[in-house]
Design an enzyme around this catalytic site. Structure first.
Site, PDB file in Angstrom:
ATOM      1  N   ASN A 143       0.854  -1.190   0.000  1.00 12.32           N
ATOM      2  CA  ASN A 143       0.000   0.000   0.000  1.00 12.32           C
ATOM      3  C   ASN A 143       0.897   1.249   0.000  1.00 12.32           C
ATOM      4  OD1 ASN A 143      -1.419   2.261   1.114  1.00 12.32           O
ATOM      5  ND2 ASN A 143      -3.078   0.883   1.685  1.00 12.32           N
TER       6      ASN A 143
ATOM      7  N   ASP B 157      -0.149   4.488  -0.047  1.00 10.88           N
ATOM      8  CA  ASP B 157      -0.853   5.714   0.358  1.00 10.88           C
ATOM      9  C   ASP B 157       0.063   6.726   1.039  1.00 10.88           C
ATOM     10  OD1 ASP B 157      -3.153   4.453  -0.457  1.00 10.88           O
ATOM     11  OD2 ASP B 157      -3.991   4.170   1.541  1.00 10.88           O
ATOM     12  N   HIS B 158       0.938   6.209   1.914  1.00  9.50           N
ATOM     13  CA  HIS B 158       1.668   7.159   2.752  1.00  9.50           C
ATOM     14  C   HIS B 158       2.914   7.740   2.087  1.00  9.50           C
ATOM     15  CE1 HIS B 158      -1.388   6.818   5.619  1.00  9.50           C
ATOM     16  NE2 HIS B 158      -1.264   5.502   5.671  1.00  9.50           N
TER      17      HIS B 158
ATOM     18  N   HIS C  36      -5.621   3.702  -1.694  1.00  9.51           N
ATOM     19  CA  HIS C  36      -6.941   4.101  -1.200  1.00  9.51           C
ATOM     20  C   HIS C  36      -7.205   5.554  -1.617  1.00  9.51           C
ATOM     21  CE1 HIS C  36      -9.667   4.499   2.657  1.00  9.51           C
ATOM     22  NE2 HIS C  36     -10.304   4.832   1.551  1.00  9.51           N
TER      23      HIS C  36
ATOM     24  N   ARG D  17      -9.215   8.314  -0.962  1.00  4.28           N
ATOM     25  CA  ARG D  17     -10.188   8.740   0.053  1.00  4.28           C
ATOM     26  C   ARG D  17     -11.034   9.877  -0.491  1.00  4.28           C
ATOM     27  NH1 ARG D  17      -8.916   6.690   5.589  1.00  4.28           N
ATOM     28  NH2 ARG D  17     -10.648   7.981   6.210  1.00  4.28           N
TER      29      ARG D  17
ATOM     30  N   ARG E 185      -6.840  12.932   0.881  1.00  2.00           N
ATOM     31  CA  ARG E 185      -5.765  13.361   1.778  1.00  2.00           C
ATOM     32  C   ARG E 185      -4.402  12.767   1.402  1.00  2.00           C
ATOM     33  NH1 ARG E 185      -7.419  10.210   7.294  1.00  2.00           N
ATOM     34  NH2 ARG E 185      -9.348  11.329   6.956  1.00  2.00           N
ATOM     35  N   HIS E 186      -4.406  11.635   0.713  1.00  2.00           N
ATOM     36  CA  HIS E 186      -3.102  11.127   0.232  1.00  2.00           C
ATOM     37  C   HIS E 186      -3.164  10.846  -1.277  1.00  2.00           C
ATOM     38  CE1 HIS E 186      -5.126   7.444   1.517  1.00  2.00           C
ATOM     39  NE2 HIS E 186      -4.821   7.598   2.793  1.00  2.00           N
TER      40      HIS E 186
ATOM     41  N   GLU F 258      -8.681   0.681  -3.224  1.00  2.00           N
ATOM     42  CA  GLU F 258      -9.517   0.752  -2.021  1.00  2.00           C
ATOM     43  C   GLU F 258     -10.386   1.985  -2.097  1.00  2.00           C
ATOM     44  OE1 GLU F 258      -7.451   0.863   1.665  1.00  2.00           O
ATOM     45  OE2 GLU F 258      -6.370  -0.964   1.243  1.00  2.00           O
TER      46      GLU F 258
ATOM     47  N   THR G 120      -7.160   6.864  10.336  1.00  2.00           N
ATOM     48  CA  THR G 120      -6.996   5.746   9.406  1.00  2.00           C
ATOM     49  C   THR G 120      -8.285   4.935   9.427  1.00  2.00           C
ATOM     50  OG1 THR G 120      -5.632   3.814   8.851  1.00  2.00           O
ATOM     51  CG2 THR G 120      -5.913   4.282  11.187  1.00  2.00           C
ATOM     52  N   THR G 121      -8.339   3.890   8.594  1.00  2.00           N
ATOM     53  CA  THR G 121      -9.565   3.091   8.514  1.00  2.00           C
ATOM     54  C   THR G 121      -9.718   2.307   9.814  1.00  2.00           C
ATOM     55  OG1 THR G 121      -9.089   2.948   6.168  1.00  2.00           O
ATOM     56  CG2 THR G 121     -10.836   1.529   7.003  1.00  2.00           C
TER      57      THR G 121
ATOM     58  N   GLU H  67     -11.313  -9.073   3.185  1.00  2.00           N
ATOM     59  CA  GLU H  67     -10.030  -8.755   3.810  1.00  2.00           C
ATOM     60  C   GLU H  67     -10.301  -8.547   5.288  1.00  2.00           C
ATOM     61  OE1 GLU H  67      -7.348  -6.091   1.820  1.00  2.00           O
ATOM     62  OE2 GLU H  67      -6.461  -5.439   3.722  1.00  2.00           O
TER      63      GLU H  67
ATOM     64  N   HIS I 173      -3.760  -4.327   7.749  1.00  2.00           N
ATOM     65  CA  HIS I 173      -3.867  -3.121   8.565  1.00  2.00           C
ATOM     66  C   HIS I 173      -2.964  -3.228   9.791  1.00  2.00           C
ATOM     67  CE1 HIS I 173      -5.257   0.638  10.194  1.00  2.00           C
ATOM     68  NE2 HIS I 173      -5.853   0.857   9.048  1.00  2.00           N
TER      69      HIS I 173
ATOM     70  N   GLY J 195       1.170  -1.309   4.327  1.00  2.00           N
ATOM     71  CA  GLY J 195       1.598  -0.006   3.821  1.00  2.00           C
ATOM     72  C   GLY J 195       2.366   0.843   4.798  1.00  2.00           C
ATOM     73  N   HIS J 196       1.678   1.331   5.820  1.00  2.00           N
ATOM     74  CA  HIS J 196       2.237   2.365   6.681  1.00  2.00           C
ATOM     75  C   HIS J 196       3.587   1.962   7.255  1.00  2.00           C
ATOM     76  CE1 HIS J 196       2.707   4.705  10.436  1.00  2.00           C
ATOM     77  NE2 HIS J 196       2.267   5.677   9.664  1.00  2.00           N
TER      78      HIS J 196
HETATM   79  N1  PXP Z   1      -5.934  -3.055   3.981  1.00  2.00           N
HETATM   80  C1  PXP Z   1      -6.881  -2.107   4.009  1.00  2.00           C
HETATM   81  C2  PXP Z   1      -8.259  -2.467   3.556  1.00  2.00           C
HETATM   82  C3  PXP Z   1      -6.587  -0.798   4.417  1.00  2.00           C
HETATM   83  O1  PXP Z   1      -7.556   0.140   4.439  1.00  2.00           O
HETATM   84  C4  PXP Z   1      -5.264  -0.489   4.768  1.00  2.00           C
HETATM   85  C5  PXP Z   1      -4.902   0.916   5.163  1.00  2.00           C
HETATM   86  O2  PXP Z   1      -5.265   1.802   4.211  1.00  2.00           O
HETATM   87  C6  PXP Z   1      -4.302  -1.494   4.710  1.00  2.00           C
HETATM   88  C7  PXP Z   1      -4.665  -2.783   4.334  1.00  2.00           C
HETATM   89  C8  PXP Z   1      -2.868  -1.240   5.029  1.00  2.00           C
HETATM   90  O3  PXP Z   1      -2.737  -0.868   6.364  1.00  2.00           O
HETATM   91  P1  PXP Z   1      -1.367  -0.304   6.875  1.00  2.00           P
HETATM   92  O4  PXP Z   1      -1.079   0.926   6.091  1.00  2.00           O
HETATM   93  O5  PXP Z   1      -1.599  -0.055   8.320  1.00  2.00           O
HETATM   94  O6  PXP Z   1      -0.335  -1.379   6.635  1.00  2.00           O
END
Ligand code: PXP
Length: 260
Positions: free
Chosen positions: A15, A17-18, A51, A53, A57-58, A78, A108-109, A159, A202, A224-225
């Protein structure tokens, strides 16, 4: 007996996103999430997750377009189950669409989607996405009711939200962590019996990934993060390669050798 996914079949979705979060902090073009996605591909990612959003935001609309034009591995898009996002997904037709709950005020989600509460609407929502070939996945808590509802609406994939397990680990609440892990283990097996493909993600880190990677029913982890944070210290390539090999070790330790 549960059919065990061969080792090579535990996919890693990275992921990005960040990377976009850091870029947007200054409003310019760097760091470029598309460059990060290409690097992730070379480092062994089986897919890229992003994702879009509602508040952008990202990841931005342009990023999604760039990813669709550039990636050679599948994009897992996402999104919230809104008309705007559905139209974007129908335009791009990504390999996978993962439906997530979204609140503007959250960082976050935070939880999984309440599928059981809006089964009818979601069944209608995912139908056109499936019609254009997107593999629809639903991000849910490890909860029997939600899993049953996801199966009823015809989603091929769920998921499972690993956030509660990872938070409990990070905060040293080990009894709770172990309970959460057990719940994830049981619900992965349960979902599999309903014919659902199981993914998880996550909050996963090098420290928390192994037990989840060892669940035989889990086919994909989305992370991701932590990877983007770890990239500051060791580089994104090295962070992804280490995550990949940690996942493979977990699989090997759980099922023995004999798988690649
Ligand atoms: N899976 C889903 C459905 C998510 O929404 C996210 C965060 O956007 C992740 C996985 C990845 O989570 P993380 O960034 O904490 O690893």
């Amino acid at each position: 007996m549960v059919e065990v996914a061969p080792l090579g079949l535990l996919r890693l979705g990275v992921n990005i996103d960040h990377v976009a979060t850091v870029r947007n902090a200054r409003g310019g073009d760097t760091p470029d999430p598309i460059r990060a996605a290409k690097l992730a591909e070379n480092a062994g990612a089986d897919g890229i997750t992003a994702h879009l959003r509602e508040d952008r935001r990202h990841i931005t609309d342009r990023d999604i377009e760039g990813l669709m034009n550039t990636l050679t591995v599948p994009l897992n898009f996402e999104m919230a189950a809104t008309d705007e996002m559905q139209a974007i997904a129908l335009r791009h037709k990504p390999h996978a669409v993962c439906l997530v709950p979204e609140k503007r005020e959250e960082r976050t989600t935070e939880g999984g989607l309440e599928v059981a509460r809006e089964e009818n609407r979601l069944a209608h929502f995912i139908a056109p996405l499936a019609d254009v070939g997107c593999r629809v996945s639903i991000f849910i808590a490890a909860d029997r009711r939600q899993i049953e509802a996801a199966a009823r609406i015809g989603a091929p994939v769920i998921e499972l939200h690993t956030g509660a397990y990872c938070d409990a680990h990070a905060e040293g609440r080990f009894e709770e962590r172990d309970k959460e892990l057990e719940r994830l283990r049981e619900m992965s097996a349960f979902a599999h019996t309903l014919g659902l493909e199981v993914h998880a993600g996550h909050g996963l880190t090098f420290d928390t990934v192994k037990p989840v990677a060892a669940f035989p029913e889990v086919m994909e982890l989305n992370i991701g993060h932590f990877l983007v944070g770890e990239a500051i210290f060791s580089g994104l390539d090295s962070a992804i390669r280490w995550m990949r090999s940690t996942m493979d070790d977990a699989r090997r330790e759980a099922f023995g050798t004999g798988v690649a």
